[in-house]
Design a protein around this motif. Structure first.
Motif, PDB file in Angstrom:
ATOM      1  N   VAL A  61      47.284  42.379  20.870  1.00 16.36           N
ATOM      2  CA  VAL A  61      48.145  41.986  21.989  1.00 16.36           C
ATOM      3  C   VAL A  61      47.736  42.711  23.261  1.00 16.36           C
ATOM      4  N   ALA A  62      47.432  44.012  23.135  1.00 19.01           N
ATOM      5  CA  ALA A  62      47.004  44.780  24.311  1.00 19.01           C
ATOM      6  C   ALA A  62      45.693  44.247  24.869  1.00 19.01           C
ATOM      7  N   ALA A  63      44.755  43.912  23.978  1.00 14.07           N
ATOM      8  CA  ALA A  63      43.473  43.372  24.431  1.00 14.07           C
ATOM      9  C   ALA A  63      43.651  42.016  25.098  1.00 14.07           C
ATOM     10  N   PHE A  64      44.589  41.208  24.582  1.00 15.78           N
ATOM     11  CA  PHE A  64      44.824  39.879  25.147  1.00 15.78           C
ATOM     12  C   PHE A  64      45.338  39.984  26.584  1.00 15.78           C
ATOM     13  N   HIS A  65      46.175  40.967  26.860  1.00 11.07           N
ATOM     14  CA  HIS A  65      46.766  41.110  28.188  1.00 11.07           C
ATOM     15  C   HIS A  65      45.868  41.885  29.149  1.00 11.07           C
ATOM     16  N   ARG A  66      44.769  42.435  28.666  1.00  8.64           N
ATOM     17  CA  ARG A  66      43.861  43.177  29.537  1.00  8.64           C
ATOM     18  C   ARG A  66      43.015  42.195  30.328  1.00  8.64           C
ATOM     19  N   LEU A  67      43.032  42.306  31.645  1.00  4.49           N
ATOM     20  CA  LEU A  67      42.279  41.384  32.485  1.00  4.49           C
ATOM     21  C   LEU A  67      40.786  41.670  32.357  1.00  4.49           C
ATOM     22  N   PRO A  68      39.968  40.631  32.190  1.00  5.67           N
ATOM     23  CA  PRO A  68      38.531  40.855  32.062  1.00  5.67           C
ATOM     24  C   PRO A  68      37.877  41.090  33.414  1.00  5.67           C
ATOM     25  N   GLY A  69      36.781  41.836  33.399  1.00  3.16           N
ATOM     26  CA  GLY A  69      35.939  41.953  34.577  1.00  3.16           C
ATOM     27  C   GLY A  69      36.496  42.815  35.695  1.00  3.16           C
ATOM     28  N   ARG A  70      35.884  42.680  36.857  1.00  3.14           N
ATOM     29  CA  ARG A  70      36.221  43.455  38.057  1.00  3.14           C
ATOM     30  C   ARG A  70      36.832  42.510  39.091  1.00  3.14           C
ATOM     31  N   ALA A  71      37.930  42.946  39.687  1.00  2.00           N
ATOM     32  CA  ALA A  71      38.627  42.106  40.656  1.00  2.00           C
ATOM     33  C   ALA A  71      37.790  41.908  41.912  1.00  2.00           C
ATOM     34  N   VAL A  72      37.845  40.693  42.445  1.00  2.00           N
ATOM     35  CA  VAL A  72      37.196  40.365  43.717  1.00  2.00           C
ATOM     36  C   VAL A  72      38.293  39.938  44.689  1.00  2.00           C
ATOM     37  N   ARG A  73      38.522  40.745  45.697  1.00  2.00           N
ATOM     38  CA  ARG A  73      39.606  40.466  46.645  1.00  2.00           C
ATOM     39  C   ARG A  73      39.114  39.535  47.745  1.00  2.00           C
ATOM     40  N   PRO A  74      39.975  38.639  48.211  1.00  2.00           N
ATOM     41  CA  PRO A  74      39.565  37.696  49.269  1.00  2.00           C
ATOM     42  C   PRO A  74      39.033  38.389  50.515  1.00  2.00           C
ATOM     43  N   ARG A  75      39.592  39.532  50.866  1.00  2.00           N
ATOM     44  CA  ARG A  75      39.118  40.194  52.082  1.00  2.00           C
ATOM     45  C   ARG A  75      37.717  40.799  51.900  1.00  2.00           C
ATOM     46  N   ASP A  76      37.347  41.072  50.624  1.00  2.19           N
ATOM     47  CA  ASP A  76      36.015  41.617  50.366  1.00  2.19           C
ATOM     48  C   ASP A  76      34.960  40.518  50.288  1.00  2.19           C
ATOM     49  N   GLU A  77      35.327  39.363  49.742  1.00  5.95           N
ATOM     50  CA  GLU A  77      34.402  38.231  49.600  1.00  5.95           C
ATOM     51  C   GLU A  77      35.073  36.973  50.150  1.00  5.95           C
ATOM     52  N   PRO A  78      35.192  36.870  51.480  1.00  6.11           N
ATOM     53  CA  PRO A  78      35.923  35.731  52.063  1.00  6.11           C
ATOM     54  C   PRO A  78      35.255  34.383  51.792  1.00  6.11           C
ATOM     55  N   GLU A  79      33.916  34.337  51.734  1.00  8.63           N
ATOM     56  CA  GLU A  79      33.236  33.063  51.485  1.00  8.63           C
ATOM     57  C   GLU A  79      33.537  32.552  50.075  1.00  8.63           C
ATOM     58  N   LEU A  80      33.501  33.442  49.103  1.00 10.54           N
ATOM     59  CA  LEU A  80      33.820  33.053  47.734  1.00 10.54           C
ATOM     60  C   LEU A  80      35.277  32.627  47.624  1.00 10.54           C
TER      61      LEU A  80
END
Length: 497
Positions: A61-80
């Motif tokens: 259950v803990a693994a299921f709720h763990r978000l994968p990867g690294r967050a990409v914020r809109p202000r850091d990558e506005p084109e994406l």
């Protein structure tokens, strides 16, 4: 059995059967172990299995709720962020959407709760962000969002979930459920495949058929190179306590090599063809491309009992671009992804060969700075045993002529015994062909042949300028049971020396 044209009642019956079969092994263990402990042990012994089960459940259950990867914020990558937002609007996807990056070649959509709010997490692999054009990346994003709309109703969700649960019991070496599970998985596979081709069709209408087609082709190429060359690089360098700090740059360079591209396409096709238990939820790339070519100029409604207005697809107005999106945090993303791959391979190495005392820190090396011979050596490190001597090669060719080569292949690669019987011969053929490549290439190089690629061992250029893939030659000999072409080539080159 065929579930493609089946009604809801038939599909629910298949789902029920798969779920019942999937829970049978853990249920049997949960009942048998406490009974045995109560019969021959103490009352405390009977509680231990329950404790272990609870720990496993809470961990899952803990693994299921763990978000994968690294967050990409809109202000850091506005084109994406703008591309993802525009694709979502054209698809009518109005749920909160977060973007996260992972090191592998991947694209998926997950449901999650962020600060108590239900949202969706779009996972994109860094190799896709670095390599795909903006048009192709938009097609990938559109496919994932459209796929969620196609599987968003209860019956489809449970069908895919039950397939995944049942698939887990077919991975171990002992597969007692295979005879019963395979017919169920085969009956529901067309339904799972349809969700993918429907999502491809919607992606083509948001971007274009060309963008979706090339996105599928390039993603398959990247995945084959990543899991072929890339995994070999990490595993081989880990044996020497090093890791590739320029991994993604080397991956980009190798992917552009035509010999690597040809081999990767062949590997991808072979891997898709190997599906002994019908567990593959994605149809082969050839089937997906054929379905795209027949895409009608009307929106595809999700497979559900009721139409969903949110799934209406808007036609593309302008292209997104023919170059990859600019990544403003490219350096930070690449460093993080390399660190994650390093953690994965370091942990795998420690599980296989645990060391006492403090482990040495891995040292960075540059793949692009390594000589070609060293790069080609990395491909064979830690793999199946190789036939080094001319005598061993002759014995192998004799075994091919006599039809006894599968026995030799099992000695070369003992893990062949763990492969499902229906595909064991194919795996044995590939293992023995790989083992025979070094002595054949050494003989040809002694006759003046040269390596045609820094990234592949088996592709050689003859003195007259023609190119030969030794692996293809050996594979054809094993398939036909006729080693004469291999022997003739070696005899001809030996006479020329």
């Amino acid at each position: 059995m065929n579930a493609q044209g089946a009604g809801p009642a038939r599909e629910w019956s298949l789902i029920t059967a798969m779920l019942a079969l999937a829970v049978l092994p853990p249920l049997a263990v949960a009942v048998a172990v406490p009974l045995a402990a109560a019969r021959w042990g103490t009352p405390g012994d009977a509680l231990m299995p329950v404790v272990f089960v609870l720990i496993a459940v809470f961990g899952a259950v803990a693994a299921f709720h763990r978000l994968p990867g690294r967050a990409v914020r809109p202000r850091d990558e506005p084109e994406l962020a703008a591309l993802v937002r525009d694709v979502a609007e054209r698809l009518g996807f109005r749920e909160p959407l977060l973007v996260r990056v992972v090191p592998e070649v991947a694209a998926s959509l997950h449901r999650a709760k962020v600060s108590g709010v239900r949202a969706y997490v779009l996972v994109l692999g860094l190799p896709l962000l670095r390599t795909l054009t903006a048009d192709e990346l938009a097609a990938v994003v559109a496919h994932e969002l459209a796929h969620e709309q196609h599987v968003g109703h209860r019956r489809t969700t449970w069908l895919l979930r039950s397939r995944h649960l049942l698939e887990a019991w077919l991975a171990p070496r002992l597969r007692p459920l295979a005879p019963v599970a395979t017919p169920l998985l085969r009956a529901t596979q067309p339904r799972a495949w349809r969700t993918e081709t429907d999502a491809d069709a919607d992606a083509a209408r948001v971007t274009s058929t060309l963008a979706t087609t090339t996105a599928l082709e390039r993603t398959a190429l990247l995945d084959a190179v990543f899991n072929g060359l890339g995994r070999h690089w990490w595993s081989a360098l880990a044996q020497n306590g090093t890791y590739p700090q320029d991994f993604y740059a080397a991956l980009d360079t190798a992917t552009q090599d035509p010999h690597v591209a040809v081999r990767a396409a062949g590997v991808a096709a072979e891997r898709e063809a190997v599906d002994p238990y019908a567990t593959a939820d994605h149809p082969p790339i050839t089937a997906r491309l054929a379905a795209l070519a027949e895409t009608a100029p009307v929106a595809v409604r999700p497979y559900d009992e009721k139409p969903q207005a949110e799934a209406t697809v808007t036609a593309a107005i302008t292209p997104y671009g023919e170059k990859p999106l600019p990544l403003r945090t490219a350096g930070a993303l690449e460093r993080w992804c390399v660190e994650q791959l390093l953690v994965q391979h370091t942990a795998h190495k420690q599980r296989r060969r645990p060391r006492r005392g403090k482990a040495e820190q891995p040292r960075p090396v540059s793949l692009l700075a390594l000589p070609g011979d060293r790069l080609r050596e990395l491909l064979h490190a830690g793999g199946p045993a190789q036939l080094r001597s001319t005598k061993a090669l002759e014995a192998a060719l004799d075994a091919v002529a006599a039809g006894t080569w599968p026995r030799l292949a099992r000695r070369v690669e003992p893990r062949i015994r763990q492969v499902p019987a229906s595909v064991r011969r194919t795996f044995a053929r590939d293992a023995l062909a790989d083992a025979m490549i070094p002595p054949v290439t050494e003989a040809l190089r002694a006759a003046g042949w040269t390596h045609a690629s820094r990234w592949r061992t088996s592709v050689l250029t003859a003195p007259d300028g023609t190119t030969l893939d030794v692996g293809d030659l050996l594979t054809a000999a094993l398939d036909s049971g006729d080693p004469a072409p291999v022997r003739a080539l070696l005899a001809q080159q030996e006479a020329a020396v």
